[in-house]
Write a protein that holds these residues in place. Structure first.
Motif, PDB file in Angstrom:
ATOM      1  N   CYS A  90       0.972   3.596   7.024  1.00 23.63           N
ATOM      2  CA  CYS A  90       1.502   4.104   5.758  1.00 23.63           C
ATOM      3  C   CYS A  90       2.553   5.166   6.052  1.00 23.63           C
ATOM      4  O   CYS A  90       2.349   6.062   6.886  1.00 23.63           O
ATOM      5  N   HIS A 143       0.818  -1.214   0.000  1.00 25.14           N
ATOM      6  CA  HIS A 143       0.000   0.000   0.000  1.00 25.14           C
ATOM      7  C   HIS A 143       0.849   1.261   0.000  1.00 25.14           C
ATOM      8  O   HIS A 143       1.898   1.336   0.621  1.00 25.14           O
ATOM      9  N   SER A 144       0.351   2.260  -0.687  1.00 26.72           N
ATOM     10  CA  SER A 144       0.807   3.639  -0.527  1.00 26.72           C
ATOM     11  C   SER A 144      -0.345   4.541  -0.927  1.00 26.72           C
ATOM     12  O   SER A 144      -1.005   4.296  -1.939  1.00 26.72           O
ATOM     13  N   CYS A 145      -0.599   5.571  -0.118  1.00 22.22           N
ATOM     14  CA  CYS A 145      -1.618   6.549  -0.509  1.00 22.22           C
ATOM     15  C   CYS A 145      -1.220   7.237  -1.808  1.00 22.22           C
ATOM     16  O   CYS A 145      -2.080   7.617  -2.605  1.00 22.22           O
ATOM     17  N   TRP A 152      -3.262   1.867  -3.418  1.00 22.71           N
ATOM     18  CA  TRP A 152      -3.846   1.992  -2.090  1.00 22.71           C
ATOM     19  C   TRP A 152      -4.778   0.831  -1.796  1.00 22.71           C
ATOM     20  O   TRP A 152      -5.494   0.330  -2.638  1.00 22.71           O
ATOM     21  N   CYS A 168       3.978   7.064   3.520  1.00 23.35           N
ATOM     22  CA  CYS A 168       4.122   7.936   2.356  1.00 23.35           C
ATOM     23  C   CYS A 168       4.213   9.389   2.821  1.00 23.35           C
ATOM     24  O   CYS A 168       3.877   9.729   3.962  1.00 23.35           O
TER      25      CYS A 168
END
Length: 747
Positions: free
Chosen positions: A565, A510-512, A542, A567
């Motif tokens: 997260c 995941h990453s925003c 995401w 990010c």
């Protein structure tokens, strides 16, 4: 990921809490004798009465009355060989206890009933009875292979639970913990046999019985009889026939590993058996081993050129191999297939493009680019390992309660667990690749006992809850619904009841600030780069969208996956003072109210947007300004529809820039010959397509050379969002009566 998580919804949280309390209460009676409170006749009468009652009931439409599937605390499957187990009777069992090293020999004395498990009343050799609850067996124990009255079975290391109504039941979660015993097996007591096997029943007789079962569609019994044929010293010719027949029964019941073993044995003694070659090619095809399937078909075509069915299957396998090697798909045809088939499990291959699995610094393994890719490039197109489809009505939905993970979800996750458990149990060659996604869960390290695959149901359940994806039937339809709607939060966080497991996609972290986008056509997931990526870049998307329109819900809650997260967007949010976030939330709410007024006051809205922009200190190219995106886009649409095209361009570009896009050459007045160029791609969502189309609409009057370039970016963004662009012209048109180009007839 995009599944319908209701863990924090009060009406569903209550069910989870009740189950936890039931488990706590059950501990108080652990070890007590499992002696039923009712007589045998009462147990039988109650079961049959409830069965008749349930048969008359219709599926409830009220969401609160959904069927609930409950995953208890995890326990391991039996890994002892049967020869090491000792037989026990029902009256020696204890409550809430796993009777390790023991087994029950049982016979069903009622027809079955099915809710979230397959249920029947069973008796042991002395006539003691209890309810039996078999989980993950519903689809297997249906039709001709149903659990009929009089079926004999073994339950290994039985576990007796206290059920919700206070009665007792033998619960079996692992498929390998129950064996269905044919009537002729030596384990079956003479008193339970309808007839005694005659000593003169030879291989031919068993083969004939196998054929009878096959013709009735009872492939499990057919396999048992063909196996008995092989044990009865058949002639060489009959041995080959029995193996071929057993292979066909295995193919019909999705046991492709076993089918492959049988045909390989036949080919060792009959190298040019047309049936063996054909069934080998079929088994390899179903195991997604398309190259080997094509190689087998090549031999078949050379030796038996007149076999038309084989020629058809060869063409099908060759088409899959082309897809697997090239990544070239007819996406429009796939959409038609998905809309026609129910469930929409498409006959297509997985393509793995310029990506590779590698270790990340802090999040385990991840997926990385193996070479430079451009925005819109296909990274991979993957067929689901398993896919559970929901038609869209209340029927078939379940509330899945997982106490160990403290999760409650609505959808088809329970069905997905069953599908995966069955697939692995029948085809253990698939186990190593699947259990690669278990995280920190500690499972048994035994994959097979007594030549039977051991599949840990709770491991599968954990993998499904951590790595399954909710999905629409077709992402294009979801995109159109999103563009026609006006609820921004719903657009950004649409949740789906259909779900599936895709192995390669499960490696993506995941990453925003995601750099890839997933989309779906039936059970095919399409993953494309959403920005230009150099080699060795980790691919991310995401799990939960940060674009929900509410600043107070950032950073995104990822406790379910066990990490935060890191990010730059989440880091920036964490660094802000609470007062700044409160101001941002308050101003965002003010903007929503302003846009909902019957008459738009653009000056007031622009002033309020300026106030909202003042809560940001870093440029959007570094930290996207998500709270501004939808307001800018709404203003762009308002000005375009009002004929103020310069302002439409201004706010359209600002909307894209708020997502992190860096765009050159798009401002008005336009510098002659300066192209419209996206220097850096920002976050991608459905609204980006409409934004480019608004720009295209405005540029037609203000700077016509830019219109086609904006249209090109709209089509590219559409490809990223829905996975393909072959349907773009059916969905958007510059001459649409909407300024965002969406065709009102699109569906």
């Amino acid at each position: 990921m995009d599944t319908h998580d209701v863990s924090h919804v009060p009406e569903y949280l209550r069910y989870l809490q009740v189950q936890k309390q039931n488990l706590t209460n059950a501990k108080a009676v652990k070890g007590h004798p499992a002696i039923p409170k009712k007589s045998k006749d009462e147990i039988l009468m109650q079961f049959m009465s409830r069965r008749m009652q349930l048969m008359r009931m219709e599926t409830p439409a009220n969401p609160v009355n959904l069927q609930a599937s409950f995953l208890p605390h995890a326990y391991p499957p039996c890994v002892r060989p049967f020869s090491a187990l000792k037989k026990v009777m029902i009256d020696s069992l204890c409550l809430e206890t796993h009777h390790r090293g023991r087994y029950l020999l049982l016979r069903t004395v009622t027809p079955t009933d099915t809710l979230t498990s397959v249920m029947a009343i069973v008796e042991d050799e002395v006539g003691s009875v209890l309810m039996l609850l078999l989980y993950n067996q519903e689809q297997e124990l249906s039709g001709a292979q149903s659990l009929r009255e009089g079926t004999v079975l073994v339950v290994k290391e039985p576990y007796v639970k206290v059920m919700a109504d206070g009665d007792y039941g033998i619960r079996v979660d692992h498929l390998s913990d129950v064996w269905f015993i044919p009537e002729f097996d030596d384990l079956v007591p003479l008193s339970w046999r309808e007839r005694v096997t005659q000593a003169d029943e030879n291989a031919s007789t068993w083969k004939a019985k196998g054929n009878e079962h096959f013709d009735r569609g009872d492939h499990r019994s057919a396999i048992q009889c063909y196996s008995k044929t092989l044990e009865a010293h058949p002639s060489p010719e009959l041995l080959v026939i029995a193996q071929l027949n057993r292979a066909l029964s295995c193919l019909k019941s999705d046991r492709f590993d076993a089918a492959l073993r049988d045909v390989e044995s036949v080919l060792q003694v009959s190298e040019l058996s047309a049936k063996a070659l054909f069934r080998k090619a079929q088994a390899l095809y179903q195991l997604q081993r398309f190259k080997e399937s094509c190689e087998t078909h090549a031999i078949l075509a050379e030796k038996f050129p007149g076999n038309t069915m084989a020629a058809h299957e060869n063409a099908r396998a060759s088409a899959r191999l082309v897809e697997q090697d090239s990544g070239k798909y007819d996406f429009r045809k796939m959409i038609l297939e998905a809309n026609t088939l129910q469930p929409p499990r498409l006959d297509h291959a997985t393509y793995i493009g310029p990506v590779t699995v590698k270790q990340t610094r802090s999040h385990g393994r991840g997926l990385f680019t193996a070479e430079a890719v451009k925005a819109g490039d296909l990274l991979f197109c993957e067929k689901a390992f398993a896919h559970a489809f929901h038609k869209g009505n209340a029927s078939g939905l379940r509330l899945l309660l997982n106490v160990d993970m403290d999760k409650a979800t609505i959808g088809t996750q329970a069905e997905l667990i069953e599908l995966i458990v069955q697939k692995l149990y029948k085809n253990p060659s698939l186990l190593p690749g699947f259990v690669d996604h278990h995280g920190k869960y500690k499972s048994v390290d035994v994959l097979e006992v007594d030549s039977i695959a051991v599949v840990d149901t709770f491991l599968v359940g954990r993998i499904v809850l951590l790595n399954s994806f909710g999905c629409p039937l077709v992402s294009r339809e979801s995109h159109i619904r999103s563009m026609k709607g006006d609820d921004t939060a719903k657009k950004a966080n649409e949740q789906f009841h259909s779900c599936g497991f895709w192995s390669m996609a499960s490696y993506i972290n995941h990453s925003c600030l995601s750099n890839a986008r997933r989309s779906f056509i039936g059970d095919m997931m399409i993953v494309r780069a959403s920005r230009d990526l150099p080699p060795e870049t980790e691919i991310t998307f995401w799990y939960k969208s940060p674009m929900n329109g509410d600043p107070t819900e950032l950073p995104v809650d990822l406790q379910h996956w066990g990490f935060k997260c890191d990010c730059t967007l989440c880091q920036d949010i964490r660094s802000l003072k609470p007062s700044v976030l409160l101001d941002r939330s308050r101003i965002s709410a003010d903007l929503q109210r302003l846009f909902k007024r019957p008459k738009i006051n653009s000056r007031k809205i622009e002033d309020t947007i300026s106030s909202l922009a003042g809560t940001y200190c870093r440029p959007a190219s570094e930290v996207p300004r998500l709270a501004l995106y939808s307001s800018y886009l709404s203003l762009a649409a308002f000005y375009a529809s009002s004929g103020n095209l310069r302002e439409a361009v201004k706010f359209g570009l600002m909307s894209l820039e708020s997502l992190g896009f860096v765009i050159e050459g798009g401002n008005i007045p336009h510098v002659s010959d300066a192209p419209l160029v996206v220097q850096t791609w920002g976050l991608m969502n459905d609204g980006v397509v409409g934004c480019w189309m608004i720009l295209c609409f405005a540029y037609r009057e203000l700077a016509s050379p830019l219109a086609s370039q904006a249209g090109g970016y709209a089509k590219l963004s559409y490809r990223i969002c829905v996975g393909e662009d072959g349907t773009f012209d059916q969905t958007y048109d510059r001459l649409s009566n909407r300024v965002d180009g969406l065709l009102t007839t699109a569906k």
